[in-house]
Design an enzyme around this catalytic site. Structure first.
Site, PDB file in Angstrom:
ATOM      1  N   HIS A 121       0.875  -1.182   0.000  1.00  0.00           N
ATOM      2  CA  HIS A 121       0.000   0.000   0.000  1.00  0.00           C
ATOM      3  C   HIS A 121       0.912   1.232   0.000  1.00  0.00           C
ATOM      4  CE1 HIS A 121      -2.790   2.932   1.834  1.00  0.00           C
ATOM      5  NE2 HIS A 121      -3.777   2.122   1.503  1.00  0.00           N
ATOM      6  N   ASP A 198       2.844  -4.721   8.042  1.00  0.00           N
ATOM      7  CA  ASP A 198       1.647  -3.904   7.863  1.00  0.00           C
ATOM      8  C   ASP A 198       0.453  -4.851   7.963  1.00  0.00           C
ATOM      9  OD1 ASP A 198      -0.596  -2.731   6.804  1.00  0.00           O
ATOM     10  OD2 ASP A 198       0.403  -1.861   5.059  1.00  0.00           O
ATOM     11  N   GLN A 201      -4.797  -5.185   6.753  1.00  0.00           N
ATOM     12  CA  GLN A 201      -5.820  -6.095   6.214  1.00  0.00           C
ATOM     13  C   GLN A 201      -5.839  -7.426   6.951  1.00  0.00           C
ATOM     14  OE1 GLN A 201      -8.055  -5.307   3.921  1.00  0.00           O
ATOM     15  NE2 GLN A 201      -7.188  -3.281   3.604  1.00  0.00           N
ATOM     16  N   LYS A 224     -10.700  -0.893  10.173  1.00  0.00           N
ATOM     17  CA  LYS A 224     -10.823  -2.082   9.317  1.00  0.00           C
ATOM     18  C   LYS A 224     -11.159  -3.314  10.161  1.00  0.00           C
ATOM     19  CE  LYS A 224      -7.419  -0.173   6.137  1.00  0.00           C
ATOM     20  NZ  LYS A 224      -8.141   0.290   4.950  1.00  0.00           N
ATOM     21  N   CYS A 362      -4.849   2.467  -3.606  1.00  0.00           N
ATOM     22  CA  CYS A 362      -3.615   2.994  -2.986  1.00  0.00           C
ATOM     23  C   CYS A 362      -2.465   1.999  -3.148  1.00  0.00           C
ATOM     24  CB  CYS A 362      -3.821   3.332  -1.515  1.00  0.00           C
ATOM     25  SG  CYS A 362      -4.908   4.705  -1.280  1.00  0.00           S
TER      26      CYS A 362
HETATM   27  C1  PLP Z   1      -2.489  -2.895   3.495  1.00  0.00           C
HETATM   28  C2  PLP Z   1      -2.816  -1.514   3.978  1.00  0.00           C
HETATM   29  N1  PLP Z   1      -1.868  -0.772   4.556  1.00  0.00           N
HETATM   30  C3  PLP Z   1      -2.111   0.452   5.027  1.00  0.00           C
HETATM   31  C4  PLP Z   1      -3.348   1.021   4.904  1.00  0.00           C
HETATM   32  C5  PLP Z   1      -3.579   2.391   5.451  1.00  0.00           C
HETATM   33  O1  PLP Z   1      -4.497   2.331   6.490  1.00  0.00           O
HETATM   34  P1  PLP Z   1      -5.058   3.667   7.142  1.00  0.00           P
HETATM   35  O2  PLP Z   1      -5.608   4.480   5.989  1.00  0.00           O
HETATM   36  O3  PLP Z   1      -6.114   3.208   8.076  1.00  0.00           O
HETATM   37  O4  PLP Z   1      -3.925   4.362   7.798  1.00  0.00           O
HETATM   38  C6  PLP Z   1      -4.374   0.307   4.284  1.00  0.00           C
HETATM   39  C7  PLP Z   1      -5.703   0.896   4.061  1.00  0.00           C
HETATM   40  O5  PLP Z   1      -6.384   0.578   3.124  1.00  0.00           O
HETATM   41  C8  PLP Z   1      -4.095  -0.995   3.816  1.00  0.00           C
HETATM   42  O6  PLP Z   1      -5.046  -1.734   3.234  1.00  0.00           O
END
Ligand code: PLP
Length: 404
Positions: A121, A198, A201, A224, A362
């Site tokens: 992401h 990270d 998900q 999430k 993203c």
């Molecule tokens: C794999 C992953 N990393 C990071 C993020 C960023 O999360 P946040 O926008 O809640 O900071 C997301 C959000 O879609 C994500 O799916």
């Protein structure tokens, strides 16, 4: 809670969208909120609202207990060793930026290597690019296969004596791939690198044990995981967090201040400058209660069944191509339909009450790999049903017929 009762726990799912019962298939972006979380937040504002850690009066002590109680729940949820290792942040993005700006700036120097993967992401790409501009570090990207998989051998080939940090996604939001993170951590340790996972998900879909994984940092977002927005968690091993400089400065992260010198507070408060998101943390605690009342293993098994069913049904549609066909996937299906643009498809499907995302998610490098501008993405939550999948498939078929 039984799986059959789960949907009833989500008031928003009872409403109509464009005159049709809502089918919500965008939980990868943000999951819906169960009534228990909504009620917990409302009760906090009705009965306990006060600033934390500062008051000696009863109300503030109750707010502090609830806030710190939420931290302990997160600690248990991740199986961390201590509450000191749980830092409340705004979300995954802030957690990764915190590590980049504190641990990264302190430990990395020109020529050091940070390893990420092609399926990250943007939140796990750009913080390292900022450091690259500032410090001259090298960003090494592990390639993925055309199935959207990271092969361990490809990952190991990217590790060198210069690798200081491996920062990889546990489960891809754009493809659904679940990466072999336990093996990746072991391989990274062999070259002496630290590992950040990270987990944005991953945490809603499977149980995560940071001690079993032996990762150094783990990041996730409350929204999430059926919790509120604006709250998330950075887990870090205590010794590492202890040695890191603060991220932001202000109230709560200080022990004492004079104009000559400031002493910082102990963990975890050293990283929680200013009034924290108290209701958010308490809401996140309620969200953890919610998923634990069903059981993460039950959720994982149920969503796997949904994924298998949806994959099979979608594949019957002419011209539909699934993007991301790794054998180990969570509840995410990305797809495109030949001769249509994902945005047009999603707009038409909205008319049928189907909420799914058309975007680069993203993760633009993932789109570049598959040579598509965007995909349609159905991402599941524990409230989705086989009937939802049938409605999705019918809506895709109908939209395709209109557009092709
Ligand atoms: C794999 C992953 N990393 C990071 C993020 C960023 O999360 P946040 O926008 O809640 O900071 C997301 C959000 O879609 C994500 O799916």
């Amino acid at each position: 809670m039984n799986l059959s009762d789960v949907k009833d726990a989500f008031p928003i799912l009872k409403q109509l969208e464009n005159g049709q019962p809502l089918v919500y298939l965008d939980s990868g972006a943000t999951a819906q909120t169960p009534v228990s979380v909504i009620d917990t937040i409302a009760r906090y504002y009705r009965e306990e609202n006060a600033n934390v850690h500062r008051g000696v009066y009863g109300l503030s002590e109750r707010a502090t207990d609830a806030y710190e109680g939420a931290r302990s729940k997160v600690r248990r949820f991740l199986n961390a060793a201590s509450d000191k290792e749980i830092i409340f942040v705004r979300g995954t993005t802030e957690a990764i930026n915190l590590v980049a700006q504190t641990w990264g700036r302190r430990h990395l120097k020109a020529g050091d290597e940070v390893v990420i993967t092609e399926m990250e992401h943007h939140s796990n790409i750009v913080p390292w690019q900022l450091l690259r501009e500032e410090l001259g570090i090298k960003l090494v990207v592990v390639p993925m296969t055309d199935d959207g998989e990271i092969r361990l051998a490809d990952f190991e080939a990217c590790l060198t004596s210069k690798t200081q940090l491996v920062s990889v996604v546990h489960m891809s939001n754009a493809l659904g791939t679940i990466n072999p993170v336990a093996d990746m951590v072991q391989a990274a340790k062999k070259v002496g690198a630290k590992v950040l996972l990270d987990g944005a998900q991953a945490v809603p879909h499977m149980s995560v044990d940071v001690r079993a994984l032996d990762c150094d940092f783990y990041a996730f977002s409350g929204h999430k995981l059926y919790g509120p927005t604006g709250i998330g968690v950075l887990y870090g091993k205590e010794a590492l967090l202890d040695a890191m400089p603060p991220y932001q400065a202000g109230g709560d992260m200080i022990y004492s201040v004079t104009f000559d010198k400031t002493e910082y507070n102990v963990l975890p408060y050293k990283f929680e400058a200013g009034t924290p998101n108290i209701s958010g943390a308490i809401g996140l605690g309620a969200a953890i209660d919610f998923v634990e009342s069903i059981g993460l293993d039950t959720i994982a098994a149920y969503e796997h069944e949904l994924l298998t069913y949806a994959t099979r049904q979608l594949q019957t549609i002419d011209g539909l191509r699934i993007i991301g066909t790794a054998p180990n996937k969570g509840g995410v299906i990305s797809f495109i339909v030949e001769g249509t643009h994902p945005h047009d498809m999603a707009t038409l499907m909205d008319q049928d009450g189907i909420a799914l995302r058309a975007s680069h998610h993203c993760a633009m490098p993932v789109m570049q790999h598959f040579d598509v501008p965007a995909t349609l993405r159905a991402s599941f939550g524990v409230y989705n049903t086989h009937e939802d999948i049938d409605r999705l498939v019918a809506a895709v078929e109908e939209a395709r017929t209109m557009l092709v």
